[in-house]
Scaffold this motif. Structure first.
Motif, PDB file in Angstrom:
ATOM      1  N   THR A 189       0.810  -1.069  -0.033  1.00 23.73           N
ATOM      2  CA  THR A 189      -0.065   0.053  -0.182  1.00 23.73           C
ATOM      3  C   THR A 189       0.772   1.222  -0.049  1.00 23.73           C
ATOM      4  OG1 THR A 189      -1.619  -1.209   1.285  1.00 23.73           O
ATOM      5  CG2 THR A 189      -1.753   1.362   1.211  1.00 23.73           C
ATOM      6  N   THR A 190       0.761   2.331  -0.892  1.00 26.81           N
ATOM      7  CA  THR A 190       1.532   3.304  -1.133  1.00 26.81           C
ATOM      8  C   THR A 190       0.823   4.644  -1.176  1.00 26.81           C
ATOM      9  OG1 THR A 190       2.818   1.992  -2.550  1.00 26.81           O
ATOM     10  CG2 THR A 190       3.174   4.351  -2.728  1.00 26.81           C
ATOM     11  N   ILE A 191       1.353   5.439  -0.535  1.00 24.39           N
ATOM     12  CA  ILE A 191       0.632   7.053  -0.455  1.00 24.39           C
ATOM     13  C   ILE A 191       1.960   7.884  -0.948  1.00 24.39           C
ATOM     14  CG2 ILE A 191      -0.351   8.706   0.885  1.00 24.39           C
ATOM     15  CD1 ILE A 191      -1.351   6.588   2.850  1.00 24.39           C
ATOM     16  N   MET A 192       1.727   8.665  -1.869  1.00 24.12           N
ATOM     17  CA  MET A 192       3.012   9.247  -2.580  1.00 24.12           C
ATOM     18  C   MET A 192       2.219  10.785  -2.694  1.00 24.12           C
ATOM     19  SD  MET A 192       4.904   9.100  -6.233  1.00 24.12           S
ATOM     20  CE  MET A 192       3.566   9.686  -7.124  1.00 24.12           C
ATOM     21  N   VAL A 193       2.871  11.745  -2.139  1.00 26.39           N
ATOM     22  CA  VAL A 193       2.804  12.989  -2.361  1.00 26.39           C
ATOM     23  C   VAL A 193       3.240  13.550  -3.833  1.00 26.39           C
ATOM     24  CG1 VAL A 193       3.371  15.619  -1.829  1.00 26.39           C
ATOM     25  CG2 VAL A 193       2.772  13.786  -0.006  1.00 26.39           C
ATOM     26  N   SER A 194       2.422  14.124  -4.475  1.00 23.89           N
ATOM     27  CA  SER A 194       2.956  14.496  -6.008  1.00 23.89           C
ATOM     28  C   SER A 194       2.069  15.690  -6.501  1.00 23.89           C
ATOM     29  CB  SER A 194       2.867  13.432  -7.055  1.00 23.89           C
ATOM     30  OG  SER A 194       3.195  13.760  -8.286  1.00 23.89           O
ATOM     31  N   HIS A 195       2.624  16.479  -7.195  1.00 23.22           N
ATOM     32  CA  HIS A 195       1.994  17.541  -7.917  1.00 23.22           C
ATOM     33  C   HIS A 195       1.980  17.417  -9.466  1.00 23.22           C
ATOM     34  CE1 HIS A 195       3.340  19.654  -4.153  1.00 23.22           C
ATOM     35  NE2 HIS A 195       1.936  20.232  -4.086  1.00 23.22           N
ATOM     36  N   GLU A 196       2.305  16.418 -10.010  1.00 26.52           N
ATOM     37  CA  GLU A 196       2.780  16.107 -11.573  1.00 26.52           C
ATOM     38  C   GLU A 196       1.513  15.197 -11.812  1.00 26.52           C
ATOM     39  OE1 GLU A 196       4.448  16.708 -14.707  1.00 26.52           O
ATOM     40  OE2 GLU A 196       5.362  17.643 -13.133  1.00 26.52           O
ATOM     41  N   PRO A 197       0.787  15.707 -12.858  1.00 26.51           N
ATOM     42  CA  PRO A 197      -0.482  14.957 -13.164  1.00 26.51           C
ATOM     43  C   PRO A 197      -0.082  13.822 -14.085  1.00 26.51           C
ATOM     44  CG  PRO A 197      -0.678  17.601 -13.672  1.00 26.51           C
ATOM     45  CD  PRO A 197       0.696  17.179 -13.031  1.00 26.51           C
ATOM     46  N   SER A 198       1.016  13.964 -14.795  1.00 22.80           N
ATOM     47  CA  SER A 198       1.316  12.683 -15.749  1.00 22.80           C
ATOM     48  C   SER A 198       1.783  11.622 -14.689  1.00 22.80           C
ATOM     49  CB  SER A 198       2.359  13.204 -16.654  1.00 22.80           C
ATOM     50  OG  SER A 198       3.537  13.757 -16.247  1.00 22.80           O
ATOM     51  N   GLU A 199       2.502  12.012 -13.682  1.00 28.51           N
ATOM     52  CA  GLU A 199       2.864  11.154 -12.805  1.00 28.51           C
ATOM     53  C   GLU A 199       2.043  10.386 -11.846  1.00 28.51           C
ATOM     54  OE1 GLU A 199       6.732  11.757 -10.537  1.00 28.51           O
ATOM     55  OE2 GLU A 199       5.542  12.377  -8.840  1.00 28.51           O
ATOM     56  N   ILE A 200       0.894  11.279 -11.548  1.00 27.96           N
ATOM     57  CA  ILE A 200      -0.288  10.827 -10.941  1.00 27.96           C
ATOM     58  C   ILE A 200      -0.848   9.809 -11.703  1.00 27.96           C
ATOM     59  CG2 ILE A 200      -2.485  11.620  -9.597  1.00 27.96           C
ATOM     60  CD1 ILE A 200      -1.094  14.120  -9.108  1.00 27.96           C
ATOM     61  N   TYR A 201      -1.327  10.231 -12.731  1.00 24.07           N
ATOM     62  CA  TYR A 201      -1.940   9.431 -13.815  1.00 24.07           C
ATOM     63  C   TYR A 201      -1.393   8.054 -13.961  1.00 24.07           C
ATOM     64  CZ  TYR A 201      -4.705   7.932 -17.787  1.00 24.07           C
ATOM     65  OH  TYR A 201      -5.587   7.243 -18.735  1.00 24.07           O
ATOM     66  N   ARG A 202       0.044   8.041 -14.104  1.00 27.25           N
ATOM     67  CA  ARG A 202       0.738   6.860 -14.725  1.00 27.25           C
ATOM     68  C   ARG A 202       0.723   5.864 -13.387  1.00 27.25           C
ATOM     69  NH1 ARG A 202       4.979   9.099 -16.627  1.00 27.25           N
ATOM     70  NH2 ARG A 202       4.215   8.955 -18.780  1.00 27.25           N
ATOM     71  N   LEU A 203       1.128   6.472 -12.188  1.00 26.29           N
ATOM     72  CA  LEU A 203       1.027   5.423 -11.047  1.00 26.29           C
ATOM     73  C   LEU A 203      -0.130   5.083 -10.088  1.00 26.29           C
ATOM     74  CD1 LEU A 203       4.714   7.027  -9.581  1.00 26.29           C
ATOM     75  CD2 LEU A 203       4.317   4.914 -11.032  1.00 26.29           C
ATOM     76  N   ALA A 204      -0.917   6.072  -9.785  1.00 26.75           N
ATOM     77  CA  ALA A 204      -1.757   5.944  -9.078  1.00 26.75           C
ATOM     78  C   ALA A 204      -3.160   5.452  -9.244  1.00 26.75           C
ATOM     79  CB  ALA A 204      -2.204   7.485  -8.207  1.00 26.75           C
ATOM     80  N   ASN A 205      -4.080   4.450  -8.597  1.00 25.68           N
ATOM     81  CA  ASN A 205      -5.402   4.262  -8.881  1.00 25.68           C
ATOM     82  C   ASN A 205      -6.360   4.954  -8.055  1.00 25.68           C
ATOM     83  OD1 ASN A 205      -4.237   2.604  -6.279  1.00 25.68           O
ATOM     84  ND2 ASN A 205      -6.637   2.365  -6.367  1.00 25.68           N
ATOM     85  N   ARG A 206      -5.781   6.164  -7.279  1.00 26.32           N
ATOM     86  CA  ARG A 206      -6.804   6.790  -6.496  1.00 26.32           C
ATOM     87  C   ARG A 206      -5.983   8.037  -6.083  1.00 26.32           C
ATOM     88  NH1 ARG A 206      -9.155   5.340  -0.464  1.00 26.32           N
ATOM     89  NH2 ARG A 206     -10.332   7.309  -0.105  1.00 26.32           N
ATOM     90  N   VAL A 207      -6.855   9.122  -6.161  1.00 25.68           N
ATOM     91  CA  VAL A 207      -6.091  10.536  -5.932  1.00 25.68           C
ATOM     92  C   VAL A 207      -7.041  11.278  -5.133  1.00 25.68           C
ATOM     93  CG1 VAL A 207      -5.506  12.785  -7.116  1.00 25.68           C
ATOM     94  CG2 VAL A 207      -5.571  10.682  -8.473  1.00 25.68           C
ATOM     95  N   ILE A 208      -6.242  11.748  -3.884  1.00 19.78           N
ATOM     96  CA  ILE A 208      -7.042  12.440  -2.905  1.00 19.78           C
ATOM     97  C   ILE A 208      -6.153  13.829  -2.874  1.00 19.78           C
ATOM     98  CG2 ILE A 208      -7.142  12.764  -0.318  1.00 19.78           C
ATOM     99  CD1 ILE A 208      -6.836   9.606  -0.421  1.00 19.78           C
ATOM    100  N   VAL A 209      -7.208  14.895  -3.155  1.00 17.10           N
ATOM    101  CA  VAL A 209      -6.537  16.326  -3.052  1.00 17.10           C
ATOM    102  C   VAL A 209      -6.862  17.107  -1.712  1.00 17.10           C
ATOM    103  CG1 VAL A 209      -6.763  18.463  -4.400  1.00 17.10           C
ATOM    104  CG2 VAL A 209      -7.102  16.435  -5.573  1.00 17.10           C
ATOM    105  N   LEU A 210      -5.931  17.749  -1.351  1.00 21.58           N
ATOM    106  CA  LEU A 210      -6.346  18.380   0.033  1.00 21.58           C
ATOM    107  C   LEU A 210      -6.280  19.918  -0.396  1.00 21.58           C
ATOM    108  CD1 LEU A 210      -3.837  16.660   2.575  1.00 21.58           C
ATOM    109  CD2 LEU A 210      -6.220  16.516   2.424  1.00 21.58           C
ATOM    110  N   ASN A 211      -7.016  20.647   0.406  1.00 17.11           N
ATOM    111  CA  ASN A 211      -6.974  22.084   0.598  1.00 17.11           C
ATOM    112  C   ASN A 211      -7.209  22.700   1.910  1.00 17.11           C
ATOM    113  OD1 ASN A 211      -6.721  24.600  -0.618  1.00 17.11           O
ATOM    114  ND2 ASN A 211      -8.914  24.565  -0.764  1.00 17.11           N
ATOM    115  N   GLN A 212      -6.350  23.528   2.463  1.00 15.42           N
ATOM    116  CA  GLN A 212      -6.382  23.706   3.677  1.00 15.42           C
ATOM    117  C   GLN A 212      -6.870  23.084   4.926  1.00 15.42           C
ATOM    118  OE1 GLN A 212      -5.903  27.194   5.253  1.00 15.42           O
ATOM    119  NE2 GLN A 212      -4.786  27.276   3.058  1.00 15.42           N
TER     120      GLN A 212
END
Length: 284
Positions: free
Chosen positions: A180-203
């Motif tokens: 199970t992996t959790i990775m911080v990233s700002h790169e859309p292509s990287e997120i799309y290539r690696l992740a099966n789920r995206v969680i976006v935080l704001n404040q």
């Protein structure tokens, strides 16, 4: 299954805020954690690792890591952590850096083979490139067969070609060990290539949670593409205006009419899309 329900008072990019995260994560998921700087992403990783305190509850495979009575020590949490700055021992060679975590030489050799580092096993970190160091850091994080692998923008300092190579190796390791992996990233292509789920935080709050296509694809109606950027300049040329917009590592020009030019200003965050083959500009 990982269950997270935590809160912690922080000072974010806009002042005091409450990091408040409630999540259920399935075993073997690859989670990309995204959002503006100061939204609480790294703090969440550090709380999961036991490097920072928080109020609430964390359990991994029904083993409680945090509740209102106890906090499991860092040493007892089976986590791997990959930092931006590699954090290698300079006086140890590549193989020794791995074996320091776990004396399993067979596992070390397997990890070095997957990441194409076998020939560098006896080299010291200061003789390696940035990409090689990060691969060593990744291998070392996997040496204790972690239940949870945490990565804080591990590829941000690398050039594009090396980023792609390491993305492939990260994905190979993820599939091989089903970690199970959790990775911080700002790169859309990287997120799309690696992740099966995206969680976006704001404040400190979750504002979006879904698969990469749902979260990253921001076209609407008849738009064929859509990218977010920032207006750097608006230039008048004869009877038209040209907006210079920064999108990622590139600059693009969009032609505006006078009324459109008056509705935008430099530093505006905008979305560049297309309708009927003509670029359109809308404020974010």
């Amino acid at each position: 299954m990982i269950k997270i329900d935590i809160n912690k008072q922080l000072h974010g990019s806009s002042g005091a805020m409450n990091l408040q995260v409630k999540l259920d994560i399935n075993k073997g998921d690859f989670i990309a954690l995204s959002g503006l700087s100061g939204s609480g992403k790294t703090t969440l990783l550090r709380i999961l690792a036991g490097l920072e305190n928080a109020k609430g509850f964390i359990s991994v495979d029904e083993k409680v890591w945090l509740d209102d009575k106890n906090t499991l020590s860092i040493q007892k949490r089976k986590i791997g952590f990959v930092f931006q700055d590699y954090a290698l021992f300079d006086n140890m060679n590549v193989e020794q850096n791995l074996l320091y975590v776990n004396k399993d030489k067979k596992l070390a050799q397997k990890l070095l083979a997957i990441t194409e580092l076998t020939k560098l096993a006896k080299r010291l970190p200061n003789t390696l490139s940035g990409g090689q160091k990060q691969r060593v850091s990744l291998c070392r994080a996997m040496m204790n067969n972690p239940e949870l692998l945490l990565m804080d923008e591990p590829l941000s300092a690398l050039d594009p070609s090396m980023r792609i190579k390491l993305q492939n190796e990260i994905l190979t390791l993820h599939k091989e060990f089903n970690t199970t992996t959790i990775m911080v990233s700002h790169e859309p292509s990287e997120i799309y290539r690696l992740a099966n789920r995206v969680i976006v935080l704001n404040q400190g709050k979750i504002i979006n949670d879904g698969n990469p296509t749902e979260v990253l694809l921001k076209t609407s109606g008849s738009q064929k593409f859509s990218f977010e950027g920032e207006i750097l300049d608006i230039i008048k040329t004869d009877v038209i205006y040209i907006a210079i917009i920064s999108i990622g590592q590139q600059l693009v020009e969009v032609v505006l009419c006078e009324d459109e030019a008056k509705s935008f200003k430099i530093t505006d965050k905008v979305r560049v899309g297309t309708k009927a083959f003509a670029p359109t500009l809308t404020k974010v």
